[in-house]
Design a protein around this motif. Structure first.
Motif, PDB file in Angstrom:
ATOM      1  N   ASN A 195       0.970  -1.054   0.019  1.00  0.00           N
ATOM      2  CA  ASN A 195       0.212   0.091   0.063  1.00  0.00           C
ATOM      3  C   ASN A 195       1.069   1.050   0.069  1.00  0.00           C
ATOM      4  O   ASN A 195       1.451   1.801   1.086  1.00  0.00           O
ATOM      5  CB  ASN A 195      -0.943  -0.174   1.374  1.00  0.00           C
ATOM      6  N   THR A 228       0.226   4.118  -0.643  1.00  0.00           N
ATOM      7  CA  THR A 228      -0.374   5.451   0.018  1.00  0.00           C
ATOM      8  C   THR A 228      -0.247   5.488   1.488  1.00  0.00           C
ATOM      9  O   THR A 228       0.251   6.442   2.280  1.00  0.00           O
ATOM     10  CB  THR A 228      -1.830   5.540  -0.314  1.00  0.00           C
ATOM     11  N   GLU A 245      -8.824  -2.743   2.668  1.00  0.00           N
ATOM     12  CA  GLU A 245      -9.311  -1.500   3.544  1.00  0.00           C
ATOM     13  C   GLU A 245      -8.269  -0.608   3.775  1.00  0.00           C
ATOM     14  O   GLU A 245      -8.640   0.467   4.219  1.00  0.00           O
ATOM     15  CB  GLU A 245     -10.024  -2.050   4.701  1.00  0.00           C
ATOM     16  N   GLY A 246      -7.021  -0.940   3.360  1.00  0.00           N
ATOM     17  CA  GLY A 246      -5.959   0.294   3.349  1.00  0.00           C
ATOM     18  C   GLY A 246      -5.482   0.294   4.602  1.00  0.00           C
ATOM     19  O   GLY A 246      -4.722   1.075   5.030  1.00  0.00           O
ATOM     20  N   ASP A 302     -12.928  -2.542  -3.086  1.00  0.00           N
ATOM     21  CA  ASP A 302     -13.000  -1.236  -2.409  1.00  0.00           C
ATOM     22  C   ASP A 302     -11.481  -0.744  -2.193  1.00  0.00           C
ATOM     23  O   ASP A 302     -11.278  -0.690  -0.892  1.00  0.00           O
ATOM     24  CB  ASP A 302     -13.888  -1.345  -1.375  1.00  0.00           C
ATOM     25  N   ASN A 303     -10.735  -0.258  -3.280  1.00  0.00           N
ATOM     26  CA  ASN A 303      -9.366   0.356  -3.052  1.00  0.00           C
ATOM     27  C   ASN A 303      -9.292   1.851  -3.286  1.00  0.00           C
ATOM     28  O   ASN A 303      -9.600   2.329  -4.332  1.00  0.00           O
ATOM     29  CB  ASN A 303      -8.559  -0.446  -3.994  1.00  0.00           C
ATOM     30  N   SER A 304      -8.844   2.386  -2.276  1.00  0.00           N
ATOM     31  CA  SER A 304      -8.779   3.934  -2.388  1.00  0.00           C
ATOM     32  C   SER A 304      -7.425   4.300  -1.985  1.00  0.00           C
ATOM     33  O   SER A 304      -6.812   5.412  -1.561  1.00  0.00           O
ATOM     34  CB  SER A 304      -9.529   4.495  -1.239  1.00  0.00           C
ATOM     35  N   PHE A 305      -6.209   3.365  -2.485  1.00  0.00           N
ATOM     36  CA  PHE A 305      -4.802   3.658  -2.566  1.00  0.00           C
ATOM     37  C   PHE A 305      -4.079   3.205  -3.486  1.00  0.00           C
ATOM     38  O   PHE A 305      -4.584   2.332  -4.421  1.00  0.00           O
ATOM     39  CB  PHE A 305      -4.364   2.928  -1.127  1.00  0.00           C
ATOM     40  N   ARG A 306      -2.853   3.346  -3.770  1.00  0.00           N
ATOM     41  CA  ARG A 306      -2.106   2.995  -4.696  1.00  0.00           C
ATOM     42  C   ARG A 306      -1.254   1.768  -4.407  1.00  0.00           C
ATOM     43  O   ARG A 306      -0.706   1.709  -3.397  1.00  0.00           O
ATOM     44  CB  ARG A 306      -1.012   4.109  -5.111  1.00  0.00           C
TER      45      ARG A 306
END
Length: 432
Positions: A162, A164, A260-261, A286-290
Motif C-alpha cells: 500500500n 499510499t 481496506e487500506g 474497494d481500494n482507495s490507495f495506490r
C-alpha cells in the motif's frame, strides 16, 4: 468335401485374413498417429479464466502445420480439483495420456512412482539448453537428477504494498534488494505508528516458510531429505516469524484488511496480482490507495520467492512419445506459444526471453491500472529469485505435518524449545 469347396473355403479364409490384417494395420497406424493429452479446465492459480482451452487449441493449430496427419485428442470438462483422481484412474487402467499437465503439488509423488519419461536426452538431442528457461522453473521438473518434465507456467509470489499508507507514515517503499531486517523494521514502524488509527505491517499469509526462505534456509537437506530446523539461518527465520506475530497481538491480518487500506504489505501470486489490479476486477474492489509490488525480502543470494510451477510430462508408457515430445516443446519452449500464454493466462512465462520482451511489457501496460508498478525488468528479477521445493516422495505430507506442529508451537509460545523435538519427530518418518 469336394476340391472346389475346399478352394472356396481357402479363398474365403485368405480374404478374411487379408481384411483382418488390413484393419489391424490401419488401427496400428491410427494409434501411432494419435496423440492423447491430459489437461484440466481453467486456471492453475484459482483466478477467473474466460478462455479455458485457448492455449491448448492455439498450440494444436500451430502443431498441425508441421504435423498435419497427427490426430490430437484431449478430454474437456475436467476440473482442476478433480484432475488428480482422474489421472490416477487413468494410470491404474493403463490408459494414461501420452502427454499430461502436472501441477507442482503432484509432481513428486508421480515422479517417484515412475510415471514420466526422462526428457533430458531429448533436450540434448534437439539442443534445447537449460539456459532457455528460468532455472528454478526448470528444476521444478527434476527428480533424482533427471529432467522428467518441462515447465509451462509459473506463478511467482510478489510482495504487494500500500504505497499510499507507506507515504502517509513517511516510510519509503522498498526496492528489490530489501533484507528481512529492513522488512521487519518497516512492518514494526507501521504497527506502532502514532497516526491515531490501527495499521498492520503485513498480512498473516506471510508465514514461517516465507521467513525461512528469506534467510536462505533449505528446510530439507538435498543429500538425505532430513529436516533442518536448528541452524543459524533457521533460527533467524523463526525469530522473524515470532516478531511479526507479536506485533499483531495474534490477530489474523486478512487480505480484506489490506483491501481496506489498513495493511502495508501482502504476499500475492503474480496471477492474482494481474487479475485484481486490472479491469474489470480492480473497480469492483474497494481500494482507495495506490498499489505497488516488489520482490519478497531476502538476504543476499537467497532464493526467497515461492514460485509454484505447472509442468508438462510424457507418460512413461506413452504410445506416441515422439509426437508428445514435439508438442511439449511447443508448449514449453516455443517463444510464440509462451508469448501467447503471457497474454492469455495470468501467470508468467517460464522463458526469460519472453518475460523481458517488449510484447510482454505492452501486455502489462494495457491490463494493469498502474503499469509502472510491474515493469518486465522487475518481473524478471522476481522470477529469477524463484525457490525450488525439495524432491522426495512424501514431501508435501511432511510439510503439512511440519506446518501443523510449528503453528501449534507458535500459538503456545514455546516454538524455540520445541524445534529440536519437532525436527526429530518429522525426520523419523521421512522416506527417500
Amino acid at each position: 468335401m469336394t476340391k472346389k469347396k475346399k478352394l472356396t473355403y481357402l479363398f474365403i479364409i485368405i480374404i478374411l485374413l487379408a481384411v483382418g490384417i488390413g484393419l489391424w494395420v490401419k488401427h496400428t497406424q491410427t494409434r501411432e498417429r494419435t496423440l492423447t493429452i491430459g489437461i484440466y479446465t481453467g486456471s492453475s492459480w484459482d483466478v477467473p479464466s474466460g478462455k479455458p482451452y485457448h492455449m491448448i487449441d492455439y498450440t494444436i493449430k500451430k502443431f498441425k502445420k508441421e504435423h498435419p496427419h497427427t490426430i490430437i485428442k484431449y478430454e474437456s470438462g475436467i476440473r482442476r480439483e478433480d484432475y488428480r483422481n482422474w489421472l490416477s484412474e487413468k494410470i491404474i487402467e493403463e490408459q494414461m495420456p501420452d502427454l499430461v499437465i502436472v501441477p507442482s503439488h503432484d509432481f513428486n509423488l508421480l515422479a517417484s512412482e515412475g510415471a514420466f519419461k526422462n526428457v533430458g536426452p531429448m533436450m540434448s538431442r534437439d539442443k534445447i539448453s537449460s539456459n532457455e528457461f528460468y532455472h528454478s522453473a526448470l528444476e521444478a521438473g527434476q527428480y533424482k537428477k533427471k529432467q522428467l518434465a518441462l515447465p509451462y507456467e509459473a506463478n511467482p509470489t510478489l510482495m504487494v504494498m500500500n504505497k499510499t499508507l507507506l507515504s502517509k507514515l513517511k516510510l519509503r517503499s522498498p526496492n528489490e534488494n530489501w533484507t528481512p531486517e529492513k522488512f521487519y523494521q518497516t512492518c514494526h514502524k507501521v504497527s506502532h505508528s502514532n497516526s491515531g488509527k490501527k495499521y498492520y505491517g503485513v498480512t498473516s499469509n506471510y508465514n514461517w516458510q516465507d521467513a525461512q526462505l528469506a534467510y536462505g534456509n533449505q528446510l530439507f537437506s538435498k543429500d538425505d531429505n532430513k529436516l533442518q530446523l536448528t541452524s543459524s539461518k533457521a533460527h533467524d527465520g523463526f525469530s522473524l516469524t515470532e516478531n511479526l506475530t507479536n506485533d499483531v497481538a495474534l490477530r489474523n491480518v486478512t487480505s480484506q484488511l489490506f483491501d481496506e487500506g489498513k495493511v502495508a504489505f501482502m504476499p500475492l501470486g503474480l496471477a492474482q496480482y494481474r487479475t485484481y489490479t486490472s479491469y474489470p476486477y480492480y473497480i469492483t474492489r474497494d481500494n482507495s490507495f495506490r498499489w505497488g509490488c516488489t520482490k519478497m525480502p531476502g538476504i543476499k543470494a537467497a532464493k526467497s520467492t515461492p514460485m509454484p510451477t505447472t509442468l508438462f510430462a510424457i507418460s512413461s508408457k506413452a504410445k506416441n512419445p515422439g509426437a508428445a515430445w514435439q508438442f511439449m516443446k511447443l508448449l514449453c519452449a516455443d517463444k510464440d506459444v509462451q508469448q501467447e500464454l503471457m497474454k492469455t493466462n495470468m501467470g508468467s512465462s517460464v522463458l526469460p526471453s519472453v518475460v523481458k520482451s517488449k510484447k510482454t511489457q505492452n501486455i502489462l501496460d494495457k491490463e494493469l491500472i498502474d503499469h509502472r508498478n510491474l515493469a518486465v525488468k522487475k518481473l524478471d528479477v522476481i522470477t529469477k529469485n524463484g525457490a525450488v521445493t525439495p524432491k522426495f516422495k512424501d514431501y508435501n505430507d511432511k510439510l503439512d505435518e511440519l506446518d501443523y506442529k510449528i503453528q501449534n508451537a507458535l500459538k503456545a509460545g514455546n516454538l524455540e524449545t520445541q524445534l529440536f523435538n519437532i525436527q526429530s519427530q518429522v525426520n523419523q518418518s521421512i522416506s527417500n
